[in-house]
Structure formats: structure tokens, C-alpha cells
Design a protein around this motif. Structure first.
Motif, PDB file in Angstrom:
ATOM      1  N   VAL A  67       0.842  -1.202   0.000  1.00  0.00           N
ATOM      2  CA  VAL A  67       0.000   0.000   0.000  1.00  0.00           C
ATOM      3  C   VAL A  67       0.877   1.252   0.000  1.00  0.00           C
ATOM      4  O   VAL A  67       2.098   1.176   0.158  1.00  0.00           O
ATOM      5  N   HIS A  68       0.224   2.380  -0.180  1.00  0.00           N
ATOM      6  CA  HIS A  68       0.930   3.664  -0.173  1.00  0.00           C
ATOM      7  C   HIS A  68       0.210   4.656   0.726  1.00  0.00           C
ATOM      8  O   HIS A  68      -1.016   4.606   0.874  1.00  0.00           O
ATOM      9  N   TYR A  69       0.990   5.545   1.310  1.00  0.00           N
ATOM     10  CA  TYR A  69       0.444   6.665   2.069  1.00  0.00           C
ATOM     11  C   TYR A  69       1.183   7.919   1.632  1.00  0.00           C
ATOM     12  O   TYR A  69       2.405   8.004   1.778  1.00  0.00           O
ATOM     13  N   HIS A  91     -10.046  -7.352  -5.216  1.00  0.00           N
ATOM     14  CA  HIS A  91      -8.822  -6.549  -5.187  1.00  0.00           C
ATOM     15  C   HIS A  91      -7.593  -7.419  -5.428  1.00  0.00           C
ATOM     16  O   HIS A  91      -6.732  -7.068  -6.247  1.00  0.00           O
ATOM     17  N   PHE A  92      -7.502  -8.546  -4.737  1.00  0.00           N
ATOM     18  CA  PHE A  92      -6.322  -9.390  -4.884  1.00  0.00           C
ATOM     19  C   PHE A  92      -6.230 -10.009  -6.280  1.00  0.00           C
ATOM     20  O   PHE A  92      -5.134 -10.192  -6.807  1.00  0.00           O
ATOM     21  N   ASP A  93      -7.367 -10.314  -6.876  1.00  0.00           N
ATOM     22  CA  ASP A  93      -7.354 -10.819  -8.256  1.00  0.00           C
ATOM     23  C   ASP A  93      -6.798  -9.765  -9.210  1.00  0.00           C
ATOM     24  O   ASP A  93      -5.966 -10.065 -10.082  1.00  0.00           O
ATOM     25  N   ARG A  94      -7.256  -8.529  -9.056  1.00  0.00           N
ATOM     26  CA  ARG A  94      -6.759  -7.444  -9.913  1.00  0.00           C
ATOM     27  C   ARG A  94      -5.277  -7.199  -9.669  1.00  0.00           C
ATOM     28  O   ARG A  94      -4.512  -6.959 -10.616  1.00  0.00           O
ATOM     29  N   TYR A  95      -4.874  -7.280  -8.412  1.00  0.00           N
ATOM     30  CA  TYR A  95      -3.478  -6.989  -8.085  1.00  0.00           C
ATOM     31  C   TYR A  95      -2.547  -8.087  -8.598  1.00  0.00           C
ATOM     32  O   TYR A  95      -1.402  -7.811  -8.982  1.00  0.00           O
ATOM     33  N   TRP A 177      -7.676   3.067   2.353  1.00  0.00           N
ATOM     34  CA  TRP A 177      -8.672   2.227   1.685  1.00  0.00           C
ATOM     35  C   TRP A 177      -8.486   0.771   2.073  1.00  0.00           C
ATOM     36  O   TRP A 177      -9.456   0.058   2.368  1.00  0.00           O
ATOM     37  N   MET A 178      -7.243   0.315   2.093  1.00  0.00           N
ATOM     38  CA  MET A 178      -6.975  -1.080   2.435  1.00  0.00           C
ATOM     39  C   MET A 178      -7.327  -1.365   3.885  1.00  0.00           C
ATOM     40  O   MET A 178      -7.860  -2.441   4.206  1.00  0.00           O
ATOM     41  N   ILE A 179      -7.027  -0.430   4.780  1.00  0.00           N
ATOM     42  CA  ILE A 179      -7.410  -0.593   6.187  1.00  0.00           C
ATOM     43  C   ILE A 179      -8.919  -0.762   6.297  1.00  0.00           C
ATOM     44  O   ILE A 179      -9.417  -1.649   7.001  1.00  0.00           O
ATOM     45  N   GLU A 208      -4.886   7.655  12.322  1.00  0.00           N
ATOM     46  CA  GLU A 208      -6.138   8.356  12.032  1.00  0.00           C
ATOM     47  C   GLU A 208      -7.006   7.573  11.049  1.00  0.00           C
ATOM     48  O   GLU A 208      -8.241   7.642  11.086  1.00  0.00           O
ATOM     49  N   ALA A 209      -6.353   6.795  10.177  1.00  0.00           N
ATOM     50  CA  ALA A 209      -7.085   5.989   9.194  1.00  0.00           C
ATOM     51  C   ALA A 209      -7.626   4.695   9.794  1.00  0.00           C
ATOM     52  O   ALA A 209      -8.355   3.964   9.122  1.00  0.00           O
ATOM     53  N   GLY A 210      -7.267   4.402  11.044  1.00  0.00           N
ATOM     54  CA  GLY A 210      -7.815   3.228  11.711  1.00  0.00           C
ATOM     55  C   GLY A 210      -6.849   2.095  11.973  1.00  0.00           C
ATOM     56  O   GLY A 210      -7.261   0.985  12.321  1.00  0.00           O
ATOM     57  N   LEU A 211      -5.545   2.329  11.834  1.00  0.00           N
ATOM     58  CA  LEU A 211      -4.548   1.296  12.094  1.00  0.00           C
ATOM     59  C   LEU A 211      -4.728   0.710  13.493  1.00  0.00           C
ATOM     60  O   LEU A 211      -4.994   1.434  14.449  1.00  0.00           O
TER      61      LEU A 211
END
Length: 275
Positions: A67-69, A91-95, A177-179, A208-211
């Protein structure tokens, strides 16, 4: 004593042991709990979960997401989610497709920019059964097999590292988004090996994103770095995770399953958060 190893890889991504064999290894050494955290795939979870049930070994579905931040690459661990969740599966299929396209682009750069006679078939030969997630270690192994470099480490130092001539970036997936996706699938999230690179402002943004947690216990963290991140976790009300980051006996930095991980008490805090 290590009770739970919450960071391992199998042949479903860039590990050297099949999921079932990884579970057998964990059971043999007396681990209580194993998490399979392959890169950007849950393809090995069903096999590992079945083997763990047969072996009466505690098992946690996991994943290590790229992921990226704010444009900075991070590895995000997910635990305890539903591996059949539709949004995650899509998501994992696309990735997985994106990883193949990236690997093909790297091969083209190795050919055109570096003058190396490597083929896509050379890389495919390094992916077990041809159906695992394609990653740079597979390309490095192919380079070693054809005699272009002496070791996998040389491949990254010379051609495949982030600032090297054959590097091709992966698509950027936003960490927030991934979180959210892992939370919606019933899981929790942790930053993998934060000692590799995690400025304070990045950590604050991810919290703040929910980690939910930090992987304080990792083979690359010495005692002082582990203590530092434990303090950061405590100060920010985050859980502590840990594991060996095991890829297999042939990996450049190979250490055994369960070499690094959590005590039973620490695992119970993670287990409570996953239920």
C-alpha cells in the motif's frame, strides 16, 4: 518462548514452502499459532487452514498488502478477516494481474536496458506450479539461475531495487482504503517491520485511518528498535504483533518458522481483537 508466529510466506507468493508444508513445520517445532501472510494474495489460506485443523494448530488468516500513504510505499498486515470476502477477493485478483504485468515490464527492461538474455519463461519457471503471485524475488532467482548474478541480493542491488535500472513500480493502493477493506472483512491491521521506514507523520496518519497494531517484533528489529516501537504502540493505544517473516530455507535472510514471534499472552491480545 515464541508461541505465535504472525508473519510467514508460502509458495502462494514468494515463499519456498507450500502452505501445508509450512503448517507442518510450525507444528513440528511446537508453535501454538501460525498466521500465513502472503503478499497481496489469500490463495494459500484454504490449504493452510485445512492443514492446521488436521494438525490441531491455531491458525490465523492473514495477508501482507502493498500500500501507499502520501506516495510512500508501506507493507500492511491484515489478520483475522474473512478470506472469502468479495471486495478483498476482487482486489487481490486485480493486483495479481498487475503483478504479472509489472514482472513482464521488468523482464523487458532487463533485456533492453541491461542487456540480459532473460525470458518470461525463465521467471515463470521460478513460480511454483505457475500459479503463485509473481514478485521480484522470482525474477532475482531467474537471474541467478541463468548466471546473470551470483545471488538474489546481487539482483536487487544491481537491477531490481527501487532505484535500479530495471525497477518498475506496482500500482499504488491507498493505505486508508486497504485498512477499511480489511476492517469491513472482519479483520485488524498492522504495519509490517516499521523499522524499515516509518516517519512519525506517516504513523500518525495511519492511526487516524484506523490502524490497529505495529509489528514491533521482527527479525530486522534489534532490541532497542523493538523497545522503541513497543513504546510507540503503547503511547498510541496500538496492539503489538510480531513474526519471523519466514520465506523458506533458501531465502537470503533465512530464519526458521517461529524464530521470532509473540508470547502466548501477547497473542491472546491479538486474538481478542480478531473476534
Amino acid at each position: 518462548m515464541v508461541y505465535a508466529d504472525l508473519h510467514t510466506h508460502s509458495t502462494a507468493s514468494d515463499g519456498h514452502l507450500a502452505p501445508r508444508d509450512l503448517v507442518h513445520e510450525a507444528k513440528t517445532i511446537g508453535l501454538g499459532v501460525l498466521a500465513l501472510t502472503d503478499h497481496d494474495t489469500v490463495a494459500g489460506i484454504a490449504e493452510a487452514q485445512s492443514a492446521a485443523s488436521e494438525a490441531e494448530l491455531g491458525f490465523v488468516p492473514g495477508v501482507e498488502c502493498t500500500v501507499h500513504y502520501n506516495g510512500h510505499g508501506i507493507h500492511l498486515l491484515g489478520y483475522g478477516f474473512d478470506p472469502s470476502d468479495e471486495a478483498l477477493t476482487r482486489h487481490f485478483d486485480r493486483y495479481a494481474t498487475a503483478r504479472i504485468e509489472r514482472a513482464q515490464a521488468i523482464v523487458e527492461k532487463l533485456q533492453s536496458a541491461c542487456g540480459i538474455a532473460i525470458t518470461w519463461e525463465d521467471v515463470q519457471h521460478q513460480v511454483p506450479k505457475g500459479d503463485g503471485v509473481v514478485a521480484r524475488p522470482h525474477i532475482a532467482a531467474a537471474l541467478q539461475e541463468i548466471g546473470a548474478i551470483e545471488s538474489v541480493g546481487d539482483a536487487f542491488d544491481t537491477y531490481l531495487g527501487d532505484d535500479k535500472p530495471a525497477y518498475v513500480p506496482l500500482p499504488e493502493v491507498e493505505a486508508a482504503w486497504m485498512i477499511d477493506q480489511i476492517h469491513e472483512a472482519g479483520g485488524i491491521t498492522a504495519i509490517a517491520h516499521p523499522g524499515h521506514w516509518l516517519p512519525g507523520r506517516i504513523l500518525r496518519g495511519l492511526i487516524e485511518a484506523g490502524l490497529d497494531a505495529l509489528e514491533c517484533v521482527h527479525p530486522s528489529h534489534d532490541a532497542s528498535l523493538e523497545a522503541y516501537y513497543r513504546n510507540r504502540a503503547r503511547a498510541n493505544d496500538l496492539l503489538v504483533t510480531g513474526g519471523s517473516d519466514f520465506h523458506g530455507p533458501l531465502h537470503a535472510t533465512a530464519r526458521g518458522v517461529g524464530h521470532t514471534g509473540l508470547s502466548r499472552r501477547a497473542w491472546e491480545r491479538i486474538a481478542a481483537a480478531c473476534t
